[in-house]
Design an enzyme around this catalytic site. Structure first.
Site, PDB file in Angstrom:
ATOM      1  N   ASP A  91     -40.233  45.628 105.771  1.00 57.04           N
ATOM      2  CA  ASP A  91     -40.063  44.225 105.364  1.00 57.04           C
ATOM      3  C   ASP A  91     -41.185  43.314 105.835  1.00 57.04           C
ATOM      4  OD1 ASP A  91     -37.660  45.071 104.250  1.00 57.04           O
ATOM      5  OD2 ASP A  91     -36.535  44.627 106.074  1.00 57.04           O
TER       6      ASP A  91
ATOM      7  N   LYS B  80     -44.765  43.690 102.015  1.00 58.45           N
ATOM      8  CA  LYS B  80     -45.619  44.590 101.227  1.00 58.45           C
ATOM      9  C   LYS B  80     -45.598  44.214  99.749  1.00 58.45           C
ATOM     10  CE  LYS B  80     -43.161  48.007 102.895  1.00 58.45           C
ATOM     11  NZ  LYS B  80     -42.404  47.315 103.955  1.00 58.45           N
TER      12      LYS B  80
ATOM     13  N   GLY C 122     -36.852  47.486  99.624  1.00 57.60           N
ATOM     14  CA  GLY C 122     -36.610  46.263  98.852  1.00 57.60           C
ATOM     15  C   GLY C 122     -37.866  45.426  98.976  1.00 57.60           C
ATOM     16  N   HIS C 123     -38.670  45.389  97.917  1.00 50.50           N
ATOM     17  CA  HIS C 123     -39.953  44.679  97.958  1.00 50.50           C
ATOM     18  C   HIS C 123     -39.842  43.407  97.121  1.00 50.50           C
ATOM     19  CE1 HIS C 123     -42.230  48.637  99.060  1.00 50.50           C
ATOM     20  NE2 HIS C 123     -41.291  48.312  99.917  1.00 50.50           N
TER      21      HIS C 123
ATOM     22  N   ARG D 164     -35.134  73.093 100.337  1.00 47.11           N
ATOM     23  CA  ARG D 164     -35.465  73.819  99.100  1.00 47.11           C
ATOM     24  C   ARG D 164     -34.278  73.999  98.159  1.00 47.11           C
ATOM     25  NH1 ARG D 164     -38.296  78.178 102.771  1.00 47.11           N
ATOM     26  NH2 ARG D 164     -36.395  77.632 103.883  1.00 47.11           N
TER      27      ARG D 164
ATOM     28  N   GLN E  30     -40.944  51.061 103.636  1.00 46.06           N
ATOM     29  CA  GLN E  30     -40.544  51.057 105.043  1.00 46.06           C
ATOM     30  C   GLN E  30     -41.754  50.660 105.920  1.00 46.06           C
ATOM     31  OE1 GLN E  30     -39.350  54.201 103.150  1.00 46.06           O
ATOM     32  NE2 GLN E  30     -37.966  52.600 102.520  1.00 46.06           N
TER      33      GLN E  30
ATOM     34  N   THR F 160     -36.459  56.554 109.025  1.00 46.45           N
ATOM     35  CA  THR F 160     -36.099  57.017 107.698  1.00 46.45           C
ATOM     36  C   THR F 160     -36.554  58.481 107.571  1.00 46.45           C
ATOM     37  OG1 THR F 160     -36.107  56.470 105.345  1.00 46.45           O
ATOM     38  CG2 THR F 160     -38.216  56.189 106.508  1.00 46.45           C
TER      39      THR F 160
ATOM     40  N   ARG G 221     -28.208  42.517 104.886  1.00 44.93           N
ATOM     41  CA  ARG G 221     -27.847  42.437 106.307  1.00 44.93           C
ATOM     42  C   ARG G 221     -28.805  41.506 107.052  1.00 44.93           C
ATOM     43  NH1 ARG G 221     -28.132  48.639 108.011  1.00 44.93           N
ATOM     44  NH2 ARG G 221     -29.841  48.565 106.541  1.00 44.93           N
TER      45      ARG G 221
HETATM   46  P1  GDP Z   1     -41.322  44.276 101.943  1.00 45.18           P
HETATM   47  O1  GDP Z   1     -40.157  45.192 101.990  1.00 45.18           O
HETATM   48  O2  GDP Z   1     -42.379  44.635 102.939  1.00 45.18           O
HETATM   49  O3  GDP Z   1     -41.893  44.087 100.568  1.00 45.18           O
HETATM   50  O4  GDP Z   1     -40.775  42.843 102.405  1.00 45.18           O
HETATM   51  P2  GDP Z   1     -39.388  42.160 101.930  1.00 45.18           P
HETATM   52  O5  GDP Z   1     -39.551  41.685 100.545  1.00 45.18           O
HETATM   53  O6  GDP Z   1     -38.239  43.028 102.248  1.00 45.18           O
HETATM   54  O7  GDP Z   1     -39.306  40.962 102.961  1.00 45.18           O
HETATM   55  C1  GDP Z   1     -40.328  40.018 103.089  1.00 45.18           C
HETATM   56  C2  GDP Z   1     -39.708  38.627 102.836  1.00 45.18           C
HETATM   57  O8  GDP Z   1     -40.606  37.636 103.305  1.00 45.18           O
HETATM   58  C3  GDP Z   1     -39.498  38.327 101.371  1.00 45.18           C
HETATM   59  O9  GDP Z   1     -38.374  37.512 101.242  1.00 45.18           O
HETATM   60  C4  GDP Z   1     -40.765  37.570 100.971  1.00 45.18           C
HETATM   61  O10 GDP Z   1     -40.540  36.676  99.878  1.00 45.18           O
HETATM   62  C5  GDP Z   1     -41.047  36.809 102.225  1.00 45.18           C
HETATM   63  N1  GDP Z   1     -42.473  36.551 102.512  1.00 45.18           N
HETATM   64  C6  GDP Z   1     -43.536  37.368 102.302  1.00 45.18           C
HETATM   65  N2  GDP Z   1     -44.657  36.805 102.786  1.00 45.18           N
HETATM   66  C7  GDP Z   1     -44.295  35.611 103.316  1.00 45.18           C
HETATM   67  C8  GDP Z   1     -45.011  34.573 103.998  1.00 45.18           C
HETATM   68  O11 GDP Z   1     -46.201  34.653 104.238  1.00 45.18           O
HETATM   69  N3  GDP Z   1     -44.287  33.477 104.397  1.00 45.18           N
HETATM   70  C9  GDP Z   1     -42.950  33.362 104.176  1.00 45.18           C
HETATM   71  N4  GDP Z   1     -42.339  32.275 104.612  1.00 45.18           N
HETATM   72  N5  GDP Z   1     -42.247  34.335 103.535  1.00 45.18           N
HETATM   73  C10 GDP Z   1     -42.908  35.442 103.141  1.00 45.18           C
HETATM   74  P1  IMO Z   2     -38.917  48.217 102.863  1.00 47.77           P
HETATM   75  O1  IMO Z   2     -39.745  49.125 101.990  1.00 47.77           O
HETATM   76  C1  IMO Z   2     -36.483  47.811 106.466  1.00 47.77           C
HETATM   77  C2  IMO Z   2     -34.142  51.297 107.697  1.00 47.77           C
HETATM   78  C3  IMO Z   2     -32.631  51.185 107.599  1.00 47.77           C
HETATM   79  C4  IMO Z   2     -32.219  52.110 108.713  1.00 47.77           C
HETATM   80  C5  IMO Z   2     -33.264  53.222 108.654  1.00 47.77           C
HETATM   81  C6  IMO Z   2     -32.833  54.442 107.861  1.00 47.77           C
HETATM   82  O2  IMO Z   2     -38.205  47.149 102.158  1.00 47.77           O
HETATM   83  O3  IMO Z   2     -39.738  47.742 104.021  1.00 47.77           O
HETATM   84  P2  IMO Z   2     -32.411  54.986 105.302  1.00 47.77           P
HETATM   85  O4  IMO Z   2     -31.658  54.257 104.244  1.00 47.77           O
HETATM   86  O5  IMO Z   2     -33.845  55.183 105.008  1.00 47.77           O
HETATM   87  O6  IMO Z   2     -31.740  56.260 105.706  1.00 47.77           O
HETATM   88  O7  IMO Z   2     -32.309  54.041 106.594  1.00 47.77           O
HETATM   89  O8  IMO Z   2     -34.403  52.643 108.030  1.00 47.77           O
HETATM   90  N1  IMO Z   2     -34.866  51.001 106.433  1.00 47.77           N
HETATM   91  C7  IMO Z   2     -35.553  49.880 106.217  1.00 47.77           C
HETATM   92  N2  IMO Z   2     -35.701  48.784 106.975  1.00 47.77           N
HETATM   93  N3  IMO Z   2     -37.138  47.909 105.282  1.00 47.77           N
HETATM   94  C8  IMO Z   2     -37.029  49.015 104.532  1.00 47.77           C
HETATM   95  O9  IMO Z   2     -37.759  49.221 103.421  1.00 47.77           O
HETATM   96  C9  IMO Z   2     -36.169  50.050 104.962  1.00 47.77           C
HETATM   97  N4  IMO Z   2     -35.810  51.247 104.448  1.00 47.77           N
HETATM   98  C10 IMO Z   2     -35.013  51.818 105.374  1.00 47.77           C
HETATM   99  O10 IMO Z   2     -32.201  49.865 107.810  1.00 47.77           O
HETATM  100  O11 IMO Z   2     -32.361  51.464 109.955  1.00 47.77           O
HETATM  101 MG    MG Z   3     -38.086  45.132 102.240  1.00 49.36          MG
END
Ligand code: GDP
Ligand code: IMO
Ligand code: MG
Length: 421
Positions: free
Chosen positions: A12, A15, A39-40, A142, A221, A236, A300
């Protein structure tokens, strides 16, 4: 050449947003590991979109997007995702490719994930319950089913054999979810999967690279969730570090160019497991509010804390990061002071290396360097010169500590809220 973009923390890091921006410079974006646990988030003309399986280059109209062999695909999630974004991206299907060697997540994988987590009680990983662990177990065991199998006449039989194995495994658990009710949607989604552009991903990439196309590999991740080097067992089930690009796409190590590593200006973690710089006090709560730190996949609340330079240096080392990207710098606008962990006290000794065991009874205490609050807000700033001095000093410290240059600073959710250094 293939450049890589990956998360350096526990996921998170932002990315999705950064790939969406950088994709303008690439011809192909390829996901190499993970699955719908990811979740991107990105914003398309002001609309929030969360991608789980589809690469984040899909909204750049010239970009082709590959779901690589290292990804585990839940056909139901993929179908739902495609349906949701099709109106925003009408030519989506012509620019999306799926590796025939990517493994499938079955309804019983999800049931096994849920049952295994529930049985762990207090020791649970905090899995997203998307079936990731069981699907990768079948891959390395496998037994798995791959995307290419859906094009063969024996698919249903292979499915039944694997499901029978899973039923035997599920017998050891109480309270198994009613996975049967997911089967109808699964087979509908398999029908749909058959209509997508299924390719031999490694040859497909090779021929594009020979034609001079530029590829960006998109991680899911983060490095501290890596199956080998993360905070095991709270990780993970895939290699999230740069090494995962080679096995997850069929790319030779000699073809890897730049490695972009992303970190937030602070740190978050969702799910269980150690988090040395976690703040369980009011400051942690304020970070969660200011950063809107709630999971993009599960909703969460994310655990929040200060940036951990010990863990970051480890992640930079593992992936050979060549350029850093700092996201969510704006979130720290109202924090005074700002802190960064520079070493740990582990077993009574000061160390700047990640100890083997940072879980359970091992007591790890971070040692912090304190920075003064930013002298002006970062939100809204458009170029490097305008950034507050206190933040620039923070950046210089981070660059020196990690031995890596910062390429971009992100200061908002929008595609262009990004400052090149
Ligand atoms: P990812 O899984 O690495 O793609 O990240 P997520 O989307 O799960 O979480 C990043 C969150 O931060 C998202 O809600 C984005 O919209 C937000 N975000 C990303 N870059 C920035 C930033 O520079 N500033 C703020 N305030 N929010 C950001
Ligand atoms: P993005 O790509 C944050 C965490 C879960 C849990 C552990 C194992 O959005 O950054 P899993 O479902 O893989 O068996 O869970 O890894 N986890 C993440 N935490 N961002 C993610 O993906 C995650 N994908 C899995 O919360 O602790
Ligand atoms: Mg994410």
């Amino acid at each position: 050449m293939v450049d890589v973009l990956l998360g350096l923390q526990w996921g998170d890091e932002g990315k999705g947003k950064i790939v969406d921006y950088l994709a303008e410079r690439y011809d192909i974006i390829a996901r190499f590991q993970g699955g719908p646990n990811a979740g991107h988030t990105l914003y398309v003309n002001g609309d929030k979109v969360v991608l789980h399986t589809i690469p984040s280059g899909i909204f750049q109209p010239h970009c082709l997007n590959l779901i690589g062999n290292g990804v585990v695909i839940d056909p139901v999630t993929l179908q739902g995702e495609l349906k949701k974004i099709l109106p925003l991206c009408p030519d989506l299907l012509s620019r999306l490719y799926v590796s025939q060697k990517a493994h499938l997540i079955l309804p019983t994988h999800r049931a096994l994930d849920a049952a295994s987590e529930a049985a762990k009680g207090k020791e649970k990983i905090g899995s997203t319950l998307k079936g990731i662990g069981p699907a990768y177990m079948d891959k390395t065991g496998r037994n798995g089913l791959r995307v290419g199998d859906v094009l063969t006449p024996g698919f249903r039989e292979k499915y039944d054999i694997l499901t029978q194995k899973h039923l035997q495994m599920l017998k050891q658990y109480d309270n198994v979810v009613d996975w049967k009710e997911w089967e109808g949607a699964f087979f509908d989604a398999i029908e749909h999967l058959r209509t997508l552009q299924i390719v031999n991903g490694e040859y497909w990439l090779d021929s594009h690279m020979k034609a001079g196309k530029k590829v960006l590999a998109e991680g899911a991740q983060g490095s501290m969730l890596d199956i080998d080097f993360g905070t095991y067992p709270f990780v993970t089930s895939s290699n999230t570090i740069a090494a995962g690009v080679c096995s997850g796409l069929g790319i030779a190590p000699t073809k890897i160019g730049e490695v972009y590593g992303i970190t937030k200006a602070y740190c978050t973690r969702v799910g269980g497991g150690p988090f040395p710089t976690e703040l369980t006090d009011e400051t942690g709560e304020e970070l969660r509010k200011a950063g809107n730190e709630f999971g993009a996949t599960t909703g969460r609340p994310r655990r929040c804390g200060w940036i951990d330079l010990v863990a970051l240096r480890y992640a930079v080392m593992l992936s050979g990061v060549t350029q850093l990207i700092i996201t969510k710098a704006d979130v720290l606008d109202n924090f005074n002071p700002v802190k960064a962990a520079t070493s740990y006290i582990a077993d009574g000794k000061d160390t700047d290396e990640l100890p083997f065991d940072i879980t359970g009874n091992a007591s790890i205490k971070p040692v912090y360097k304190t920075f003064p609050a930013w002298d002006a807000p970062i939100s809204g700033v458009k170029n490097y010169e305008e950034l507050p001095l206190a933040f620039k000093e923070y950046c210089t410290f981070v660059e020196r500590y990690l031995g890596t240059k910062i390429a971009f600073i992100s200061n908002g959710t929008g595609r262009n809220e990004l400052i090149a250094t």
